[in-house]
Design a protein around this motif. Structure first.
Motif, short mmCIF file in Angstrom:
data_model
loop_
_atom_site.label_atom_id
_atom_site.label_comp_id
_atom_site.label_asym_id
_atom_site.label_seq_id
_atom_site.Cartn_x
_atom_site.Cartn_y
_atom_site.Cartn_z
N MET A 70 64.17 10.58 54.80
CA MET A 70 63.23 11.41 54.08
C MET A 70 62.95 12.67 54.88
SD MET A 70 60.30 8.86 52.63
CE MET A 70 59.78 9.65 51.15
N LYS A 71 62.70 13.72 54.16
CA LYS A 71 62.34 14.98 54.79
C LYS A 71 60.87 14.93 55.20
CE LYS A 71 65.52 17.54 51.86
NZ LYS A 71 65.63 18.54 50.79
N PRO A 72 60.48 15.73 56.20
CA PRO A 72 59.07 15.74 56.64
C PRO A 72 58.09 16.04 55.50
CG PRO A 72 60.42 16.87 58.25
CD PRO A 72 61.31 16.56 57.07
N GLN A 73 58.45 16.94 54.60
CA GLN A 73 57.57 17.26 53.46
C GLN A 73 57.37 16.04 52.57
OE1 GLN A 73 59.79 20.58 51.80
NE2 GLN A 73 58.03 21.91 52.17
N GLN A 74 58.42 15.27 52.37
CA GLN A 74 58.33 14.07 51.53
C GLN A 74 57.45 13.01 52.20
OE1 GLN A 74 62.59 13.49 51.26
NE2 GLN A 74 62.58 14.06 49.09
N ILE A 75 57.58 12.88 53.50
CA ILE A 75 56.75 11.93 54.23
C ILE A 75 55.28 12.33 54.15
CG2 ILE A 75 56.22 11.02 56.54
CD1 ILE A 75 59.29 11.24 57.08
N ASN A 76 55.01 13.62 54.32
CA ASN A 76 53.63 14.10 54.21
C ASN A 76 53.05 13.84 52.84
OD1 ASN A 76 53.66 15.02 56.85
ND2 ASN A 76 54.20 17.12 56.28
N LEU A 77 53.85 14.05 51.80
CA LEU A 77 53.38 13.80 50.44
C LEU A 77 53.11 12.32 50.22
CD1 LEU A 77 52.73 14.66 47.57
CD2 LEU A 77 55.17 14.53 47.05
N MET A 78 54.00 11.46 50.70
CA MET A 78 53.79 10.02 50.56
C MET A 78 52.50 9.59 51.26
SD MET A 78 56.18 8.76 48.70
CE MET A 78 56.13 10.29 47.80
N ASN A 79 52.26 10.13 52.45
CA ASN A 79 51.03 9.81 53.18
C ASN A 79 49.80 10.28 52.40
OD1 ASN A 79 52.21 8.53 55.39
ND2 ASN A 79 52.49 10.45 56.49
N LYS A 80 49.87 11.47 51.80
CA LYS A 80 48.76 11.99 51.01
C LYS A 80 48.48 11.08 49.81
CE LYS A 80 48.88 15.33 47.73
NZ LYS A 80 49.16 16.62 47.12
N LEU A 81 49.53 10.69 49.10
CA LEU A 81 49.35 9.83 47.93
C LEU A 81 48.83 8.45 48.34
CD1 LEU A 81 52.62 10.73 45.99
CD2 LEU A 81 50.29 11.50 45.49
N PHE A 82 49.32 7.92 49.44
CA PHE A 82 48.86 6.63 49.95
C PHE A 82 47.36 6.69 50.27
CE2 PHE A 82 48.06 3.70 53.49
CZ PHE A 82 48.48 2.52 52.92
N ASP A 83 46.94 7.75 50.95
CA ASP A 83 45.52 7.91 51.30
C ASP A 83 44.65 7.97 50.05
OD1 ASP A 83 46.06 7.87 54.00
OD2 ASP A 83 46.03 10.06 54.21
N ILE A 84 45.09 8.70 49.04
CA ILE A 84 44.33 8.81 47.79
C ILE A 84 44.19 7.45 47.14
CG2 ILE A 84 44.34 9.75 45.45
CD1 ILE A 84 45.72 12.26 46.65
N LYS A 85 45.30 6.70 47.06
CA LYS A 85 45.28 5.39 46.40
C LYS A 85 44.45 4.38 47.18
CE LYS A 85 47.08 4.47 42.85
NZ LYS A 85 46.39 4.58 41.55
N ILE A 86 44.47 4.44 48.50
CA ILE A 86 43.68 3.51 49.32
C ILE A 86 42.19 3.77 49.09
CG2 ILE A 86 42.99 2.98 51.70
CD1 ILE A 86 45.58 1.61 50.81
N LYS A 87 41.79 5.04 49.05
CA LYS A 87 40.38 5.39 48.86
C LYS A 87 39.89 5.07 47.46
CE LYS A 87 40.47 8.93 52.40
NZ LYS A 87 40.58 10.36 52.68
N ASN A 88 40.76 5.18 46.48
CA ASN A 88 40.37 4.94 45.09
C ASN A 88 41.56 4.35 44.34
OD1 ASN A 88 39.24 4.91 42.58
ND2 ASN A 88 38.56 7.03 42.63
#
Length: 57
Positions: free
Chosen positions: A1-19
Motif C-alpha cells: 500500500m502507498k503511504p496515502q492509502q495507509i493514512n486514509l485507512m487509519n483515518k477511516l479506522f479511527d472514525i469507525k472506532i469512535k462511532n
C-alpha cells in the motif's frame, strides 16, 4: 500500500472506532487515493467498505 492509502485507512479506522454506527461517505479525494488500475480490486474494496458502513459514492 502507498503511504496515502495507509493514512486514509487509519483515518477511516479511527472514525469507525469512535462511532461504529456512523455511515461514512468517501470524498472524491478519498476515492482517488484508493482508485487504481485493478478494477477487480476496486470492486472488492467497494463491497468490503459497504459491509462496514463506508460508502464509496
Amino acid at each position: 500500500m502507498k503511504p496515502q492509502q495507509i493514512n486514509l485507512m487509519n483515518k477511516l479506522f479511527d472514525i469507525k472506532i469512535k462511532n461504529p454506527n456512523k455511515l461514512i461517505t468517501l470524498t472524491k479525494e478519498d476515492r482517488a487515493i484508493l482508485d487504481n488500475n485493478d478494477q477487480e480490486g476496486v470492486l472488492e474494496s467497494k463491497e468490503s467498505f459497504q459491509e462496514i458502513g463506508i460508502r464509496w459514492y
